[in-house]
Design an enzyme around this catalytic site. Structure first.
Site, PDB file in Angstrom:
ATOM      1  N   SER A 156      36.564  43.649  38.917  1.00 25.26           N
ATOM      2  CA  SER A 156      37.493  43.837  37.802  1.00 25.26           C
ATOM      3  C   SER A 156      38.783  43.055  38.056  1.00 25.26           C
ATOM      4  CB  SER A 156      37.747  45.343  37.644  1.00 25.26           C
ATOM      5  OG  SER A 156      38.366  45.615  36.437  1.00 25.26           O
ATOM      6  N   ARG A 226      45.106  56.865  30.508  1.00 27.18           N
ATOM      7  CA  ARG A 226      43.927  56.961  31.354  1.00 27.18           C
ATOM      8  C   ARG A 226      42.699  57.360  30.533  1.00 27.18           C
ATOM      9  NH1 ARG A 226      41.909  54.701  35.785  1.00 27.18           N
ATOM     10  NH2 ARG A 226      40.614  56.112  36.982  1.00 27.18           N
ATOM     11  N   ASP A 322      28.229  46.998  30.928  1.00 24.21           N
ATOM     12  CA  ASP A 322      29.688  46.880  31.032  1.00 24.21           C
ATOM     13  C   ASP A 322      30.191  46.149  29.792  1.00 24.21           C
ATOM     14  OD1 ASP A 322      32.320  46.369  31.671  1.00 24.21           O
ATOM     15  OD2 ASP A 322      31.895  45.502  33.639  1.00 24.21           O
ATOM     16  N   HIS A 355      31.382  49.656  33.090  1.00 18.34           N
ATOM     17  CA  HIS A 355      32.261  48.936  34.018  1.00 18.34           C
ATOM     18  C   HIS A 355      32.352  49.635  35.378  1.00 18.34           C
ATOM     19  CE1 HIS A 355      35.293  46.118  35.184  1.00 18.34           C
ATOM     20  NE2 HIS A 355      36.239  47.020  35.279  1.00 18.34           N
ATOM     21  N   ASP A 356      32.288  50.959  35.346  1.00 20.53           N
ATOM     22  CA  ASP A 356      32.349  51.751  36.586  1.00 20.53           C
ATOM     23  C   ASP A 356      31.259  51.375  37.590  1.00 20.53           C
ATOM     24  OD1 ASP A 356      34.562  53.258  36.422  1.00 20.53           O
ATOM     25  OD2 ASP A 356      33.565  55.135  35.859  1.00 20.53           O
TER      26      ASP A 356
END
Lengths: 380, 198
Positions: A156, A226, A322, A355-356
């Site tokens: 990232s 967040r 992602d 994405h995690d």
């Protein structure tokens, strides 16, 4: 006291380094002095040829592996990849992981005391870029006696740093491993960051960034930031599998404010937990660093020309679900490297976690990273 | 390292220090050989995860990319040679891949099985069923080989598209050539290795 796993780097103690030479920044205002907090795992060999730099993502920090105390519930954020016998094998490599400038985990940042005023920097902390970070990291490498990294690795925002290293210091990077990243953010991606920033900036407790002086923190804003960020790090599939439309109680309440769906509860928890441990100004800075990153801009948008200087061999990896840093964005980078005739490999890992995924122990991903890292030659 | 027989033939047609793109590179045997013995800068495309891992472990540049989707990300004339072994018959659009090979590279090297080999003809002729053999072990409904052709078919395509055949080596399954297959290639040759250019 619990026992630490055998494949862990074990107990680690963060170290800090003070720099008193002013660091020129892209914004024009140099940072006169600063501290970087970092951890190292493994041993630097005599020829200093086995050093690997780990670059962290938006909310990451220097504590990438091991434990600070035997009572820690969790190890560092990338412990599944860093350790003896792991993908980034600390029996072979000397691994360096730092908290970036502007961070809130020990390196100089908005919540640090400005030695010139005796008060915390707050809103006056300069906006730092990926390029600035790389220059600050290069100074840390100098201090540690590392002339050339065997590899610079990051996911990232960390992948952007790895790429910037290969561009800014081509002779100092042998391998560049850029995971779930992009050569620049898209408009949609910047838009998500802007929503996060607006959530923070419009919190009444933000006080234009000088909330410390008022003895408050913009908790609600940070929580919202967040929450929206977190949604973009997951995939529709992974959220569906984890929460579906599950309710917290048996029935709908028919009211407008209570937490009813499990996914709402989860997001609120994630947001609240994050707002208690992360600094709002740092969040703004990190998202700006993401938005500004565009190394090809210096060459009129020509990525291949920008990458012409690269000497490192590159490994680029993306994950199928992602959508924040989609495979297409990684392919742009790969195409740029190809056009610049650089050595590059590219993997598109099938993974449901969005994405995690870059932080998770997905077998094919770990195997590829491990295979690549093990191939890197280190002298004695 | 002993090289697969067809790759041994192919490597002789590749100049030292050149740039090679291998479409469907497998575990990267050819590219490894070319890197270690001919200072070739090579890249392979592959979609099989295990084969990709093997390339990575051996330090071969490999890209996870499906040949059937597009090769548009490769610039014109960016390679000296584009190689494709035993994959032409598995492409959705073999003609487009062939055109792409010669757009991207100055030369193309291809190998593919000959569907007009006498054993195929015999199988189809006597049994009236699609040939299945040790060499082509699939049945018609599960075969990845969806576009079988014969040497004559391929050469016809080359003529239509103004593609020059620079070399043709007709061999058997173990990639040995014999005077017989040279005599009547479309009947007696099992595999052909073609070197083509514009």
């Amino acid at each position: 006291m619990s026992r630490l796993p055998a494949d862990s780097v074990g107990l680690v103690t963060p170290q800090r380094q003070t720099f008193t030479d002013p660091l020129p920044l892209a914004c024009g205002t140099p940072l006169n002095s600063y501290e970087l907090v970092y951890e190292t795992y493994g041993e630097l060999n005599a020829s200093a040829s086995n050093a690997v730099l780990i670059c962290h993502a938006l909310s990451g920090h220097h504590h990438a592996a091991g434990y600070h105390s035997a009572d820690d519930r969790k190890p560092g954020w990338w412990d599944n990849c860093i350790g003896p016998g792991k993908a980034i094998d600390t029996n072979r490599f000397f691994v360096v992981s730092l908290n970036n400038l502007g961070g809130c985990h020990g390196s100089t940042g908005p919540s640090s005391i400005n030695p010139e005023t005796g008060k915390s920097y707050g809103a006056s902390f300069p906006v730092v870029t990926v390029e600035d970070w790389v220059h600050s990291q290069a100074r840390l490498a100098d201090v540690l006696g590392i002339q050339q990294w065997a590899a610079v690795v990051g996911g990232s925002l960390g992948g952007m740093q790895a790429l910037q290293w290969a561009i800014s210091y081509p002779e100092r990077v042998r391998h560049c491993v850029a995971i779930a990243t992009a050569p620049k953010l898209s408009a949609q991606n910047i838009a998500f960051n802007e929503v996060a920033r607006q959530a923070i900036i419009t919190d009444p407790d933000f006080h234009n960034g000088d909330y410390a002086a008022f003895g408050v923190i913009p908790k609600r804003g940070l929580m919202l930031a967040r929450m929206v960020g977190h949604i973009t790090y997951l995939s529709d599939d992974s959220m569906g599998a984890k929460f579906g439309r599950d309710l917290r109680s048996d029935q709908l309440n028919y009211d407008l404010t209570s937490v009813e769906f499990e996914v709402e509860s989860y997001l609120r928890y994630q947001g609240q937990e994050f707002s208690g441990r992360f600094d709002a100004n740092t969040y703004l800075l990190m998202t700006k660093a993401l938005d500004y990153f565009d190394p090809a801009a210096a060459n009129g948008g020509d990525l291949a020309r920008t990458l012409a200087v690269v000497q490192a061999r590159c490994l680029v990896m993306s994950f199928t679900t992602d959508w924040r840093f989609s495979p297409a964005r990684s392919r742009e980078l790969v195409d740029g490297l190809l056009a610049a005739r650089k050595d590059v490999s590219y993997l598109e890992i099938e993974a449901a976690q969005g994405h995690d995924a870059f932080l998770l122990p997905i077998p094919r991903y770990i195997e590829a990273l491990s295979g690549y890292m093990n191939r890197i030659e280190v002298n004695q | 390292m002993s090289l697969r027989a067809d790759l041994e033939i192919i490597q002789q047609w590749i100049r030292p220090g050149s740039r090679v793109l291998d479409l469907g590179c497998g575990e990267g045997q050819l590219l490894r050989h070319l890197r270690d013995h001919k200072q070739v800068q090579g890249y392979g495309l592959e979609i099989d995860p295990d084969k990709i891992s093997s390339c990575i472990r051996h330090g071969v540049n490999v890209m996870e990319q499906n040949l059937d989707e597009s090769l548009d990300n490769f610039e014109d004339n960016s390679f000296d040679t584009v190689v494709m072994t035993q994959s032409l018959q598995a492409m959705h659009y073999p003609d487009r891949v062939l055109e792409d090979m010669l757009r991207i590279g100055h030369e193309g090297i291809l190998t593919f099985p000959n569907f007009a080999h006498w054993r195929c003809r015999w199988y189809l002729g006597t049994k009236g069923r699609m040939p299945v053999s040790e060499f082509m072990p699939y049945t018609w409904y599960n075969t990845p080989n969806i576009h079988f052709c014969t040497f004559k078919d391929f050469e016809q395509l080359c003529r239509e598209r103004n593609i020059k055949v620079l070399n043709r080596l007709v061999v058997d399954q173990t990639h040995q050539s014999s005077w017989l297959s040279g005599l009547w290639p479309n009947m007696l040759g099992e595999v052909a290795i073609y070197r083509v250019s514009r």
